[in-house]
Scaffold this motif. Structure first.
Motif, PDB file in Angstrom:
ATOM      1  N   GLN A  62      87.212 109.782  -5.224  1.00  0.00           N
ATOM      2  CA  GLN A  62      86.440 110.894  -5.645  1.00  0.00           C
ATOM      3  C   GLN A  62      87.225 112.058  -5.512  1.00  0.00           C
ATOM      4  O   GLN A  62      87.092 113.210  -6.563  1.00  0.00           O
ATOM      5  CB  GLN A  62      84.844 111.173  -4.934  1.00  0.00           C
ATOM      6  CG  GLN A  62      83.701 110.455  -4.193  1.00  0.00           C
ATOM      7  CD  GLN A  62      83.292 110.359  -2.780  1.00  0.00           C
ATOM      8  OE1 GLN A  62      82.275 109.601  -3.420  1.00  0.00           O
ATOM      9  NE2 GLN A  62      82.347 111.344  -3.651  1.00  0.00           N
ATOM     10  N   ILE A  63      88.628 112.176  -4.699  1.00  0.00           N
ATOM     11  CA  ILE A  63      89.236 113.050  -4.919  1.00  0.00           C
ATOM     12  C   ILE A  63      90.219 112.874  -5.811  1.00  0.00           C
ATOM     13  O   ILE A  63      90.240 114.286  -7.158  1.00  0.00           O
ATOM     14  CB  ILE A  63      89.876 113.165  -3.369  1.00  0.00           C
ATOM     15  CG1 ILE A  63      88.834 114.032  -2.536  1.00  0.00           C
ATOM     16  CG2 ILE A  63      90.577 113.962  -3.331  1.00  0.00           C
ATOM     17  CD1 ILE A  63      89.390 113.897  -1.048  1.00  0.00           C
ATOM     18  N   ALA A  64      89.785 111.737  -6.581  1.00  0.00           N
ATOM     19  CA  ALA A  64      91.421 111.751  -7.772  1.00  0.00           C
ATOM     20  C   ALA A  64      90.350 112.451  -8.857  1.00  0.00           C
ATOM     21  O   ALA A  64      91.268 112.360  -9.318  1.00  0.00           O
ATOM     22  CB  ALA A  64      91.764 109.827  -7.554  1.00  0.00           C
ATOM     23  N   VAL A  65      89.361 111.687  -8.891  1.00  0.00           N
ATOM     24  CA  VAL A  65      88.123 111.974 -10.168  1.00  0.00           C
ATOM     25  C   VAL A  65      88.202 113.176  -9.968  1.00  0.00           C
ATOM     26  O   VAL A  65      88.414 114.000 -10.964  1.00  0.00           O
ATOM     27  CB  VAL A  65      86.908 111.481  -9.911  1.00  0.00           C
ATOM     28  CG1 VAL A  65      86.072 111.431 -11.563  1.00  0.00           C
ATOM     29  CG2 VAL A  65      86.896 109.960 -10.537  1.00  0.00           C
ATOM     30  N   ALA A  66      88.062 114.020  -8.690  1.00  0.00           N
ATOM     31  CA  ALA A  66      87.838 115.365  -9.182  1.00  0.00           C
ATOM     32  C   ALA A  66      89.078 116.092  -9.899  1.00  0.00           C
ATOM     33  O   ALA A  66      88.814 117.238 -10.320  1.00  0.00           O
ATOM     34  CB  ALA A  66      87.413 115.784  -7.560  1.00  0.00           C
ATOM     35  N   LEU A  67      90.571 115.941  -8.737  1.00  0.00           N
ATOM     36  CA  LEU A  67      91.630 115.503  -9.534  1.00  0.00           C
ATOM     37  C   LEU A  67      91.854 115.188 -10.961  1.00  0.00           C
ATOM     38  O   LEU A  67      93.007 116.808 -11.301  1.00  0.00           O
ATOM     39  CB  LEU A  67      92.487 115.885  -8.320  1.00  0.00           C
ATOM     40  CG  LEU A  67      92.386 116.668  -6.460  1.00  0.00           C
ATOM     41  CD1 LEU A  67      93.600 116.132  -5.626  1.00  0.00           C
ATOM     42  CD2 LEU A  67      92.720 117.812  -7.011  1.00  0.00           C
ATOM     43  N   ARG A  68      91.420 114.783 -11.260  1.00  0.00           N
ATOM     44  CA  ARG A  68      91.946 113.878 -12.813  1.00  0.00           C
ATOM     45  C   ARG A  68      93.632 113.240 -12.471  1.00  0.00           C
ATOM     46  O   ARG A  68      93.939 113.438 -13.487  1.00  0.00           O
ATOM     47  CB  ARG A  68      91.931 115.157 -13.465  1.00  0.00           C
ATOM     48  CG  ARG A  68      90.780 115.932 -14.352  1.00  0.00           C
ATOM     49  CD  ARG A  68      90.381 117.283 -14.897  1.00  0.00           C
ATOM     50  NE  ARG A  68      91.604 117.654 -14.919  1.00  0.00           N
ATOM     51  CZ  ARG A  68      91.590 119.369 -14.303  1.00  0.00           C
ATOM     52  NH1 ARG A  68      89.662 119.741 -13.880  1.00  0.00           N
ATOM     53  NH2 ARG A  68      92.455 119.771 -14.324  1.00  0.00           N
ATOM     54  N   VAL A  69      93.478 113.119 -11.263  1.00  0.00           N
ATOM     55  CA  VAL A  69      94.808 111.823 -11.570  1.00  0.00           C
ATOM     56  C   VAL A  69      94.357 110.971 -10.985  1.00  0.00           C
ATOM     57  O   VAL A  69      93.346 110.009 -10.789  1.00  0.00           O
ATOM     58  CB  VAL A  69      95.440 112.432 -10.736  1.00  0.00           C
ATOM     59  CG1 VAL A  69      95.656 114.320 -10.320  1.00  0.00           C
ATOM     60  CG2 VAL A  69      95.197 112.659  -8.561  1.00  0.00           C
ATOM     61  N   SER A  70      94.985 109.605 -11.284  1.00  0.00           N
ATOM     62  CA  SER A  70      95.209 108.212 -11.089  1.00  0.00           C
ATOM     63  C   SER A  70      94.969 108.234  -9.337  1.00  0.00           C
ATOM     64  O   SER A  70      95.822 108.807  -9.459  1.00  0.00           O
ATOM     65  CB  SER A  70      95.762 107.023 -11.353  1.00  0.00           C
ATOM     66  OG  SER A  70      97.160 107.600 -11.155  1.00  0.00           O
ATOM     67  N   LEU A  71      93.932 106.718  -8.950  1.00  0.00           N
ATOM     68  CA  LEU A  71      94.247 106.780  -7.554  1.00  0.00           C
ATOM     69  C   LEU A  71      95.718 106.676  -7.222  1.00  0.00           C
ATOM     70  O   LEU A  71      96.459 107.006  -6.053  1.00  0.00           O
ATOM     71  CB  LEU A  71      94.054 105.731  -6.744  1.00  0.00           C
ATOM     72  CG  LEU A  71      93.578 105.593  -5.316  1.00  0.00           C
ATOM     73  CD1 LEU A  71      93.387 106.767  -4.545  1.00  0.00           C
ATOM     74  CD2 LEU A  71      92.791 104.790  -5.002  1.00  0.00           C
ATOM     75  N   ASP A  72      96.635 105.761  -7.762  1.00  0.00           N
ATOM     76  CA  ASP A  72      98.695 105.957  -8.033  1.00  0.00           C
ATOM     77  C   ASP A  72      98.731 106.580  -7.657  1.00  0.00           C
ATOM     78  O   ASP A  72      99.584 107.030  -6.893  1.00  0.00           O
ATOM     79  CB  ASP A  72      98.758 105.168  -9.178  1.00  0.00           C
ATOM     80  CG  ASP A  72      98.065 103.426  -9.108  1.00  0.00           C
ATOM     81  OD1 ASP A  72      97.657 102.891  -8.152  1.00  0.00           O
ATOM     82  OD2 ASP A  72      98.536 102.353 -10.388  1.00  0.00           O
ATOM     83  N   GLU A  73      98.217 107.481  -8.826  1.00  0.00           N
ATOM     84  CA  GLU A  73      99.309 109.219  -8.590  1.00  0.00           C
ATOM     85  C   GLU A  73      98.576 109.775  -7.209  1.00  0.00           C
ATOM     86  O   GLU A  73      99.452 110.642  -6.807  1.00  0.00           O
ATOM     87  CB  GLU A  73      99.051 110.283  -9.975  1.00  0.00           C
ATOM     88  CG  GLU A  73      99.477 111.201 -10.253  1.00  0.00           C
ATOM     89  CD  GLU A  73      99.748 111.623 -11.487  1.00  0.00           C
ATOM     90  OE1 GLU A  73      99.360 113.055 -11.018  1.00  0.00           O
ATOM     91  OE2 GLU A  73      98.841 111.218 -12.331  1.00  0.00           O
ATOM     92  N   LEU A  74      97.845 110.177  -7.555  1.00  0.00           N
ATOM     93  CA  LEU A  74      97.846 110.254  -5.768  1.00  0.00           C
ATOM     94  C   LEU A  74      98.026 109.831  -4.222  1.00  0.00           C
ATOM     95  O   LEU A  74      98.050 111.082  -3.574  1.00  0.00           O
ATOM     96  CB  LEU A  74      95.743 110.729  -5.248  1.00  0.00           C
ATOM     97  CG  LEU A  74      95.205 111.229  -4.223  1.00  0.00           C
ATOM     98  CD1 LEU A  74      95.095 112.467  -4.163  1.00  0.00           C
ATOM     99  CD2 LEU A  74      94.051 110.893  -4.088  1.00  0.00           C
ATOM    100  N   LEU A  75      98.316 108.790  -4.583  1.00  0.00           N
ATOM    101  CA  LEU A  75      98.960 108.535  -3.426  1.00  0.00           C
ATOM    102  C   LEU A  75     100.143 108.133  -3.354  1.00  0.00           C
ATOM    103  O   LEU A  75     100.710 107.757  -2.147  1.00  0.00           O
ATOM    104  CB  LEU A  75      98.087 106.708  -2.889  1.00  0.00           C
ATOM    105  CG  LEU A  75      96.700 106.499  -3.179  1.00  0.00           C
ATOM    106  CD1 LEU A  75      96.399 104.666  -2.330  1.00  0.00           C
ATOM    107  CD2 LEU A  75      96.497 107.006  -1.172  1.00  0.00           C
ATOM    108  N   ARG A  76     100.826 108.492  -4.329  1.00  0.00           N
ATOM    109  CA  ARG A  76     102.529 108.222  -4.572  1.00  0.00           C
ATOM    110  C   ARG A  76     103.180 109.235  -3.266  1.00  0.00           C
ATOM    111  O   ARG A  76     102.363 109.920  -2.405  1.00  0.00           O
ATOM    112  CB  ARG A  76     102.525 109.377  -5.255  1.00  0.00           C
ATOM    113  CG  ARG A  76     103.317 108.077  -6.869  1.00  0.00           C
ATOM    114  CD  ARG A  76     104.217 109.352  -8.284  1.00  0.00           C
ATOM    115  NE  ARG A  76     103.074 108.655  -8.633  1.00  0.00           N
ATOM    116  CZ  ARG A  76     103.135 109.089 -10.134  1.00  0.00           C
ATOM    117  NH1 ARG A  76     103.881 109.813 -10.353  1.00  0.00           N
ATOM    118  NH2 ARG A  76     102.745 108.520 -11.123  1.00  0.00           N
TER     119      ARG A  76
END
Length: 76
Positions: A62-76
């Protein structure tokens, strides 16, 4: 009974929290507004950003979608 986690787990949680905060601030959202946008309880979101809570997989999505990033990018 919960076992104590190794220090690197805490460090990684804090790193993830900082990354989420930086992306949120860059997009111009307050914690309260972003928690509502991502459909996550405000206190839960505060703990995720502070690195004091292990976020659930669904919360991360949900955080990744709201930030408009992929989960991969979020967890980098």
């Amino acid at each position: 009974m919960r076992r104590e986690q190794p220090p690197w787990v805490h460090e990684q949680r804090q790193t993830l929290g900082r990354r989420i905060r930086d992306l949120r601030v860059h997009r111009g959202h307050t914690q309260e507004a972003f928690a509502e946008m991502s459909n996550i309880d405000r206190r839960t979101f505060q703990r995720i950003e502070a690195g004091t809570s292990d976020p659930r997989y669904g919360d991360l999505l949900q955080i990744a979608v709201a930030l408009r990033v992929s989960l991969d990018e979020l967890l980098r």
